[in-house]
Design a protein around this motif. Structure first.
Motif, mmCIF file in Angstrom:
data_model
loop_
_atom_site.group_PDB
_atom_site.id
_atom_site.type_symbol
_atom_site.label_atom_id
_atom_site.label_comp_id
_atom_site.label_asym_id
_atom_site.label_seq_id
_atom_site.Cartn_x
_atom_site.Cartn_y
_atom_site.Cartn_z
ATOM 1 N N GLU A 144 19.002 -53.170 34.068
ATOM 2 C CA GLU A 144 17.849 -52.291 33.816
ATOM 3 C C GLU A 144 18.215 -50.913 34.345
ATOM 4 O O GLU A 144 17.689 -50.473 35.353
ATOM 5 N N TRP A 201 18.991 -46.788 34.880
ATOM 6 C CA TRP A 201 18.136 -45.606 34.877
ATOM 7 C C TRP A 201 19.012 -44.358 34.828
ATOM 8 O O TRP A 201 20.207 -44.429 35.089
ATOM 9 N N ASP A 261 19.878 -40.813 36.590
ATOM 10 C CA ASP A 261 19.652 -39.993 37.777
ATOM 11 C C ASP A 261 20.745 -38.944 37.849
ATOM 12 O O ASP A 261 21.528 -38.800 36.892
ATOM 13 N N ALA A 300 21.564 -43.663 32.199
ATOM 14 C CA ALA A 300 21.349 -45.098 31.993
ATOM 15 C C ALA A 300 22.376 -45.639 30.999
ATOM 16 O O ALA A 300 22.934 -46.716 31.200
#
Ligand code: FES
Ligand code: FES
Lengths: 294, 157
Positions: A258, A260, A262, A267
Motif C-alpha cells: 500500500e 504512498w 512522499d 508510490a
C-alpha cells in the motif's frame, strides 16, 4: 528545535517504571536510547509531559537463549546486538539488518526495543523481526502479556501497547536445525545509513540437496507496517530457488503493498521496485547459504 | 524543573542543575563554554555534535544532559590525540571546520575499535557526519594516515 519542558524520572527497577506508567497524570513516555523520540520532541511532533528513562535497567538489556529461541531485552543497545556472536549465529536475519540501521553514532544509543516500539514502516529491525515471525512481551502493573509482533505493530508508528504497557522483550524463534542458512537485507536509500525508502529482508534454509526448506521474506517502506511475503514463501518452498523462480515468486508481494508518495519516492516507484529488491535480498541470502564460509 | 546532574566531562566531574529538556550539546556549549562541539541540525542528521559517551561516538543533540548523568563524556577539547590532529592538518582534511569536531570524534571511535581500518571501514565510520564542504577524500586520507602512524607508534613505543 528545542523540546518542550518535561519531567524526567530514572526508575530504580522495572516495577517502579511500570508504576510510573500506570499513574494518572501527564503523558508519560518511555525513553531508552531516544534516537527517534528525541528528534520528534525537538520538532515538537511529540510532547510528553514526563520521560521515564529505562536505559540503566539491566534487567531489560541483553541477549540470551530462552523460550525455544533467542530473547532480546528491549533496552539492548543496537551496537551491542551487532557485536553479539549469539545473535549472528542464531538470528542471522536480525544480525544482517543491524548494519543498515542509522549510523554508528545512533546505533551506540538506539535500542532494539525502541526501534520495534517506534514502529516506523521502513525500520530494518522491525522488518527483520516481522519476517522472522517474532513475538513481543509487554509488561504493566496488570501483568505481562505476549503477542505476535504482527499483532503488536498495528500501523505506521502505532502499536497495540496500552498506555500503561511497556515492551520488555523481543522473542525470536530458533533457526531451523540441519539446514544451511543464509540471510540478507537490501535497501534503497539516498545515502548509506539514511532512512530507507524501501527495504527487503530474506532468510533461506537449504537442505543438503540445495532444496529450499525454510524461507522468511518481508518488505518494508511500501505499506504502513512491513509485510511478510507469505505467498512468495510458499511458492518457493521445495524448489531450488533459482533466479527465474525467485523473480516470479517475489512478484507475489505486489498485491500486499500500500505504497504512498512522499519526498523520498513516489508510490509507483515503491510499487515497481519492491519485488525486485526482495528478489535481490533473496538471491544474496541464497548465495550466503550456498557458500557459508563467507 | 531543573534537576541535579553530575557528568564527567573530559575527565573532570561537573555537577550542575539543569532543565531536563536541555540537550547535552547545549549543556556543553552554553553551560560549560565548550564550544568545540558544533551544533547543526539539532535532530540527529548531521553528526556535527558527536562526542564520545563512555568512549563511543554518539550525537549529543539526541541526548538530554540528564541522560548523561554519572557517565563520562569526551568532547573534541578532550581529545588528546596529536597524531590524529596532525594527520588532519597535513592532508588538508578541513576547510571551513564545521564538521571537523564530529569527524575527529568519529575517527577516534573507529580507531579505538579498529586500529587497522580499510577504506570502507573509514567511510562507514564517517557516514553519519556531513561535511558541507564535501572534503571527504582528504578526511578519509587523514584517518588512514593517522591509523598507520598510530600503529607504528604502538610498535615502537
Ligand atoms: S546537531 Fe546533532 S546531529 Fe546535527
Ligand atoms: S570542512 Fe566544512 S563542513 Fe567539513
Amino acid at each position: 528545535m528545542k523540546a518542550a519542558p518535561f519531567e524526567y524520572v530514572r526508575p530504580a527497577s522495572l516495577a517502579d517504571a511500570l508504576e510510573l506508567l500506570a499513574e494518572p497524570g501527564p503523558e508519560t513516555r518511555i525513553i531508552a536510547g531516544g534516537q527517534s523520540l528525541v528528534p520528534m520532541m525537538a520538532m515538537r511532533l511529540a510532547r510528553p509531559g514526563r520521560l521515564v528513562d529505562i536505559a540503566g535497567l539491566d534487567a531489560l538489556a541483553g541477549i540470551g537463549r530462552g523460550d525455544g529461541g533467542i530473547v532480546v531485552g528491549a533496552a539492548t543497545v543496537q551496537a551491542e546486538a551487532e557485536r553479539s556472536p549469539l545473535l549472528a549465529a542464531e538470528a542471522p536475519l536480525l544480525a544482517a539488518a543491524l548494519p543498515h540501521v542509522g549510523h554508528v553514532q545512533t546505533r551506540n544509543r538506539g535500542t532494539i526495543g525502541g526501534s520495534v516500539a517506534h514502529c516506523d514502516p521502513a525500520a530494518e529491525i522491525l522488518l527483520a523481526a516481522l519476517a522472522m515471525r517474532a513475538e513481543v512481551e509487554l509488561a504493566s502493573v496488570r501483568g505481562p502479556r505476549r503477542l505476535a509482533l504482527r499483532d503488536f505493530a498495528v500501523g505506521a508508528m502505532m502499536t497495540a501497547a496500552e498506555d500503561d504497557e511497556m515492551l520488555v522483550r523481543v522473542l525470536l524463534p530458533a533457526r531451523p536445525a540441519g539446514l544451511a542458512i543464509g540471510a540478507a537485507v537490501r535497501e534503497v536509500s539516498a545515502r548509506a545509513g539514511d532512512f530507507a525508502v524501501l527495504a527487503a529482508a530474506a532468510e533461506i534454509g537449504l537442505d543438503e540437496d540445495g532444496v529450499c526448506r525454510h524461507l522468511r521474506l518481508a518488505v518494508g517502506g511500501a505499506s504502513p507496517v512491513p509485510v511478510t511475503a507469505e505467498a512468495a514463501e510458499r511458492a518457493l518452498l521445495g524448489t531450488r530457488a533459482d533466479t527465474d523462480a525467485v523473480r516470479e515468486a517475489t512478484r507475489l508481494v505486489a498485491p500486499l503493498l500500500e505504497p504512498w508518495d512522499d519526498q523520498r519516492a513516489s508510490a509507483s516507484y515503491r510499487r515497481r521496485v519492491a519485488p525486485g529488491l526482495l528478489a535481490r535480498a533473496l538471491e544474496t541470502a541464497a548465495e550466503r547459504a550456498r557458500s557459508p564460509e563467507e | 524543573m531543573p534537576v541535579p546532574v553530575t557528568i564527567s566531562v573530559n575527565g573532570r566531574a561537573v555537577s550542575d542543575t539543569v532543565e531536563p529538556r536541555v540537550t547535552l550539546v547545549d549543556f556543553l556549549r552554553d553551560r560549560l563554554g565548550l564550544t568545540g562541539t558544533h551544533v547543526g541540525c539539532e535532530q540527529g542528521v548531521c553528526g556535527a555534535c558527536s562526542v564520545l559517551l563512555d568512549g563511543v561516538p554518539v550525537r549529543s543533540c539526541l541526548l538530554f544532559a540528564v541522560q548523561a548523568g554519572n557517565r563520562s563524556v569526551t568532547t573534541v577539547e578532550g581529545l588528546d590525540d596529536a597524531i590524529l590532529l596532525d594527520a588532519f592538518e597535513e592532508t588538508h582534511a578541513m576547510q571551513c571546520g564545521y564538521c571537523t569536531p564530529g569527524m575527529l570524534i568519529a575517527a577516534r571511535g573507529l580507531l579505538s575499535d579498529t586500529p587497522d581500518p580499510s577504506e570502507d571501514d573509514i567511510r562507514e565510520a564517517i557516514s553519519g557526519t556531513l561535511c558541507r564542504c564535501t572534503g571527504y577524500v582528504q578526511i578519509v586520507e587523514a584517518i588512514a594516515l593517522a591509523a598507520t602512524r598510530l600503529r607504528q607508534d604502538e610498535r615502537h613505543g
